[in-house]
Scaffold this motif. Structure first.
Motif, PDB file in Angstrom:
ATOM      1  N   ASP A  57     -11.818   7.778  -5.471  1.00 37.43           N
ATOM      2  CA  ASP A  57     -11.410   8.582  -6.693  1.00 37.43           C
ATOM      3  C   ASP A  57     -10.213   9.155  -6.584  1.00 37.43           C
ATOM      4  O   ASP A  57      -9.372  10.034  -6.454  1.00 37.43           O
ATOM      5  CB  ASP A  57     -12.254   9.641  -6.892  1.00 37.43           C
ATOM      6  CG  ASP A  57     -12.786  10.578  -6.345  1.00 37.43           C
ATOM      7  OD1 ASP A  57     -12.680  10.105  -4.859  1.00 37.43           O
ATOM      8  OD2 ASP A  57     -13.175  11.636  -6.286  1.00 37.43           O
ATOM      9  N   GLY A  58      -9.868   8.537  -5.202  1.00 36.67           N
ATOM     10  CA  GLY A  58      -8.120   8.479  -4.309  1.00 36.67           C
ATOM     11  C   GLY A  58      -8.195   7.856  -2.509  1.00 36.67           C
ATOM     12  O   GLY A  58      -8.949   7.611  -2.462  1.00 36.67           O
ATOM     13  N   ASP A  59      -6.826   8.804  -2.274  1.00 36.61           N
ATOM     14  CA  ASP A  59      -6.638   7.917  -1.362  1.00 36.61           C
ATOM     15  C   ASP A  59      -6.710   9.960   0.059  1.00 36.61           C
ATOM     16  O   ASP A  59      -6.129  11.100  -0.246  1.00 36.61           O
ATOM     17  CB  ASP A  59      -4.696   8.200  -1.307  1.00 36.61           C
ATOM     18  CG  ASP A  59      -3.960   7.318   0.199  1.00 36.61           C
ATOM     19  OD1 ASP A  59      -4.186   8.641   0.962  1.00 36.61           O
ATOM     20  OD2 ASP A  59      -4.540   6.283   0.537  1.00 36.61           O
ATOM     21  N   GLY A  60      -7.214   9.242   0.635  1.00 42.23           N
ATOM     22  CA  GLY A  60      -7.551   9.992   2.287  1.00 42.23           C
ATOM     23  C   GLY A  60      -6.853  11.434   1.947  1.00 42.23           C
ATOM     24  O   GLY A  60      -6.398  12.285   2.716  1.00 42.23           O
ATOM     25  N   PHE A  61      -5.787   9.941   2.755  1.00 46.61           N
ATOM     26  CA  PHE A  61      -4.313  10.861   2.970  1.00 46.61           C
ATOM     27  C   PHE A  61      -3.642  12.152   2.166  1.00 46.61           C
ATOM     28  O   PHE A  61      -3.133  12.959   2.655  1.00 46.61           O
ATOM     29  CB  PHE A  61      -3.256   9.707   3.306  1.00 46.61           C
ATOM     30  CG  PHE A  61      -3.215   8.737   4.894  1.00 46.61           C
ATOM     31  CD1 PHE A  61      -4.003   9.719   5.855  1.00 46.61           C
ATOM     32  CD2 PHE A  61      -2.674   7.634   4.262  1.00 46.61           C
ATOM     33  CE1 PHE A  61      -4.141   8.361   6.947  1.00 46.61           C
ATOM     34  CE2 PHE A  61      -2.804   6.872   5.018  1.00 46.61           C
ATOM     35  CZ  PHE A  61      -3.999   7.336   6.775  1.00 46.61           C
ATOM     36  N   LEU A  62      -3.525  11.881   1.326  1.00 49.22           N
ATOM     37  CA  LEU A  62      -3.648  12.557  -0.323  1.00 49.22           C
ATOM     38  C   LEU A  62      -3.458  13.714   0.012  1.00 49.22           C
ATOM     39  O   LEU A  62      -3.394  15.041   0.060  1.00 49.22           O
ATOM     40  CB  LEU A  62      -2.425  11.065  -1.534  1.00 49.22           C
ATOM     41  CG  LEU A  62      -1.819  12.391  -2.301  1.00 49.22           C
ATOM     42  CD1 LEU A  62      -1.187  13.217  -1.689  1.00 49.22           C
ATOM     43  CD2 LEU A  62      -2.434  12.035  -4.436  1.00 49.22           C
ATOM     44  N   ALA A  80     -10.419   2.133   7.981  1.00 46.59           N
ATOM     45  CA  ALA A  80     -10.685   0.374   7.840  1.00 46.59           C
ATOM     46  C   ALA A  80      -9.663   0.094   8.175  1.00 46.59           C
ATOM     47  O   ALA A  80      -9.665  -1.600   8.619  1.00 46.59           O
ATOM     48  CB  ALA A  80     -11.202  -0.510   7.384  1.00 46.59           C
ATOM     49  N   ARG A  81      -9.098   0.859   8.078  1.00 50.75           N
ATOM     50  CA  ARG A  81      -6.912   0.804   8.014  1.00 50.75           C
ATOM     51  C   ARG A  81      -6.774   0.725   9.260  1.00 50.75           C
ATOM     52  O   ARG A  81      -6.407   1.742  10.815  1.00 50.75           O
ATOM     53  CB  ARG A  81      -5.676   1.279   7.187  1.00 50.75           C
ATOM     54  CG  ARG A  81      -6.125   0.571   5.369  1.00 50.75           C
ATOM     55  CD  ARG A  81      -5.688   2.234   4.738  1.00 50.75           C
ATOM     56  NE  ARG A  81      -4.749   2.158   4.896  1.00 50.75           N
ATOM     57  CZ  ARG A  81      -3.863   3.182   3.724  1.00 50.75           C
ATOM     58  NH1 ARG A  81      -4.976   3.414   2.936  1.00 50.75           N
ATOM     59  NH2 ARG A  81      -2.669   3.602   3.938  1.00 50.75           N
ATOM     60  N   ASP A  82      -6.130  -0.393  10.713  1.00 51.99           N
ATOM     61  CA  ASP A  82      -6.055   0.047  11.844  1.00 51.99           C
ATOM     62  C   ASP A  82      -4.141  -0.666  11.926  1.00 51.99           C
ATOM     63  O   ASP A  82      -4.033  -0.572  13.245  1.00 51.99           O
ATOM     64  CB  ASP A  82      -6.809  -1.347  12.580  1.00 51.99           C
ATOM     65  CG  ASP A  82      -6.209  -2.599  12.437  1.00 51.99           C
ATOM     66  OD1 ASP A  82      -6.112  -3.441  11.716  1.00 51.99           O
ATOM     67  OD2 ASP A  82      -6.986  -4.030  12.740  1.00 51.99           O
ATOM     68  N   GLN A  83      -3.511  -0.392  10.921  1.00 51.94           N
ATOM     69  CA  GLN A  83      -2.569  -0.849  11.664  1.00 51.94           C
ATOM     70  C   GLN A  83      -1.780   0.609  12.366  1.00 51.94           C
ATOM     71  O   GLN A  83      -2.443   1.463  12.182  1.00 51.94           O
ATOM     72  CB  GLN A  83      -1.253  -0.805  10.597  1.00 51.94           C
ATOM     73  CG  GLN A  83      -1.461  -2.343   9.684  1.00 51.94           C
ATOM     74  CD  GLN A  83      -2.562  -2.169   9.087  1.00 51.94           C
ATOM     75  OE1 GLN A  83      -3.844  -1.627   8.637  1.00 51.94           O
ATOM     76  NE2 GLN A  83      -2.997  -2.981   8.340  1.00 51.94           N
ATOM     77  N   GLU A  84      -0.490   0.578  13.168  1.00 47.70           N
ATOM     78  CA  GLU A  84      -0.133   1.572  13.629  1.00 47.70           C
ATOM     79  C   GLU A  84       0.943   3.031  12.957  1.00 47.70           C
ATOM     80  O   GLU A  84       0.266   3.842  13.066  1.00 47.70           O
ATOM     81  CB  GLU A  84       0.323   0.943  14.922  1.00 47.70           C
ATOM     82  CG  GLU A  84       1.121   2.239  16.132  1.00 47.70           C
ATOM     83  CD  GLU A  84       2.189   1.406  16.362  1.00 47.70           C
ATOM     84  OE1 GLU A  84       1.981   2.192  17.632  1.00 47.70           O
ATOM     85  OE2 GLU A  84       3.111   1.042  16.591  1.00 47.70           O
ATOM     86  N   SER A  85       0.841   2.334  12.105  1.00 48.99           N
ATOM     87  CA  SER A  85       1.486   3.124  10.856  1.00 48.99           C
ATOM     88  C   SER A  85       0.559   3.272  10.415  1.00 48.99           C
ATOM     89  O   SER A  85       1.333   4.908   9.491  1.00 48.99           O
ATOM     90  CB  SER A  85       2.363   1.638   9.812  1.00 48.99           C
ATOM     91  OG  SER A  85       1.721   0.990   9.151  1.00 48.99           O
ATOM     92  N   ASP A  86       0.101   2.961  10.116  1.00 52.19           N
ATOM     93  CA  ASP A  86      -1.549   4.239   9.242  1.00 52.19           C
ATOM     94  C   ASP A  86      -1.461   5.486  10.353  1.00 52.19           C
ATOM     95  O   ASP A  86      -1.974   6.698   9.820  1.00 52.19           O
ATOM     96  CB  ASP A  86      -2.602   3.209   9.199  1.00 52.19           C
ATOM     97  CG  ASP A  86      -2.146   2.801   7.358  1.00 52.19           C
ATOM     98  OD1 ASP A  86      -1.672   2.917   6.460  1.00 52.19           O
ATOM     99  OD2 ASP A  86      -3.227   1.262   7.925  1.00 52.19           O
ATOM    100  N   ARG A  87      -2.191   5.021  11.521  1.00 46.88           N
ATOM    101  CA  ARG A  87      -2.153   5.733  12.248  1.00 46.88           C
ATOM    102  C   ARG A  87      -1.825   6.721  12.586  1.00 46.88           C
ATOM    103  O   ARG A  87      -1.514   8.251  12.408  1.00 46.88           O
ATOM    104  CB  ARG A  87      -2.287   5.489  13.702  1.00 46.88           C
ATOM    105  CG  ARG A  87      -2.428   6.167  14.556  1.00 46.88           C
ATOM    106  CD  ARG A  87      -2.617   5.268  16.349  1.00 46.88           C
ATOM    107  NE  ARG A  87      -3.582   4.032  16.480  1.00 46.88           N
ATOM    108  CZ  ARG A  87      -5.080   4.555  16.447  1.00 46.88           C
ATOM    109  NH1 ARG A  87      -5.688   4.917  16.834  1.00 46.88           N
ATOM    110  NH2 ARG A  87      -5.529   3.216  16.396  1.00 46.88           N
ATOM    111  N   ILE A  88       0.397   6.295  12.882  1.00 48.90           N
ATOM    112  CA  ILE A  88       0.916   7.327  13.049  1.00 48.90           C
ATOM    113  C   ILE A  88       1.073   7.981  11.698  1.00 48.90           C
ATOM    114  O   ILE A  88       1.173   9.450  10.999  1.00 48.90           O
ATOM    115  CB  ILE A  88       2.425   6.634  12.380  1.00 48.90           C
ATOM    116  CG1 ILE A  88       2.331   6.018  13.990  1.00 48.90           C
ATOM    117  CG2 ILE A  88       3.426   7.829  13.288  1.00 48.90           C
ATOM    118  CD1 ILE A  88       2.533   7.128  15.578  1.00 48.90           C
ATOM    119  N   THR A  89       1.268   8.035  10.002  1.00 51.22           N
ATOM    120  CA  THR A  89       1.098   8.064   8.839  1.00 51.22           C
ATOM    121  C   THR A  89      -0.079   9.607   9.131  1.00 51.22           C
ATOM    122  O   THR A  89       0.352  10.952   8.949  1.00 51.22           O
ATOM    123  CB  THR A  89       0.294   7.807   7.693  1.00 51.22           C
ATOM    124  OG1 THR A  89       1.709   6.316   7.377  1.00 51.22           O
ATOM    125  CG2 THR A  89       0.111   8.746   6.089  1.00 51.22           C
TER     126      THR A  89
END
Length: 227
Positions: A57-62, A80-89
């Motif tokens: 029901d939504g985005d955890g970052f938001l 499950a998203r392991d990109q560095e950009s996600d980590r930095i976000t």
């Protein structure tokens, strides 16, 4: 007793993690989606929020950004998203840790324990006072509070550790690798860019980049003068 909220839509992952935390004597509240978690957060404030990034029901970052705007709650992301950009976000939002699936529940519990220890108000060290360009920075370790000119700073556990580590040892210069190992507890948690993100967040909150100097080609040092 510490209380942890787990927001994770995978029942097996959520139940396994909750089981290990309960064995450690930690009170746990489980949620399979953001809606119920948001309702409960309006009524109570946990010591830590374990939050999946991708929820039905939504985005955890938001969601984390919205929570951080209202309450100073430590957050550990599961994803499950392991990109560095996600980590930095995640770190820019103010997360204290970021764990990529699949993971060992025991490892996550250890990370949670470290965060809870870092954010605990216990401690008997004396306070520190620093001056810079007419501003006064105070570090009260007993109350776990850092303020500039009387205004408290809302810091994550990682930001607290980095700032106190640099301030206590100024004018010593520390590399990014040294700060990763000393302040975040594990070099394997991420690239050295992780430290740059935390420093960027600290400077924004301190409203003066002069407090922390970038030593080009090496790392960082604290610039305040004692007293």
């Amino acid at each position: 007793m510490a209380e942890v909220f787990i927001v994770e839509d995978n029942d097996n992952v959520r139940d396994a993690l909750a089981g290990y935390l309960k064995l450690e004597g930690i009170d746990v509240r489980e949620f399979g989606s953001l809606g119920p978690a948001e309702s409960e957060l309006k009524r109570r404030t946990p010591d830590l929020l374990v939050l999946d990034v991708m929820l039905p029901d939504g985005d955890g970052f938001l969601f984390a950004k919205q929570v951080k705007s209202r309450k100073d709650i430590p957050i550990l992301f599961l994803t499950a998203r392991d990109q560095e950009s996600d980590r930095i976000t995640g770190l820019e939002i103010g997360a204290d840790d970021y764990v990529v699936k699949p993971f060992s529940p025991r490892e996550v519990v250890l990370r949670i324990r470290k965060i809870l220890a870092r954010t605990s108000s216990e401690g008997d060290e004396k306070g520190l006072v620093f001056q810079l360009e007419g501003s006064r920075l105070e570090i009260d370790r007993e109350k776990h509070r850092i303020s500039i000119d009387g205004t408290g700073l809302s810091l994550t556990a990682a930001e607290w550790n980095i700032l106190v580590h640099l301030a206590e040892r100024q004018p010593q210069v520390f590399s990014r690798l040294q700060l990763l190992e000393s302040c975040l507890g594990s070099v394997a948690e991420g690239s050295e860019r992780t430290i740059d993100t935390h420093i960027k967040n600290l400077r924004r909150k301190m409203e003066n980049e002069g407090w922390i100097e970038t030593v080009r080609g090496f790392g960082y040092r604290f610039n305040g003068e004692s007293g």
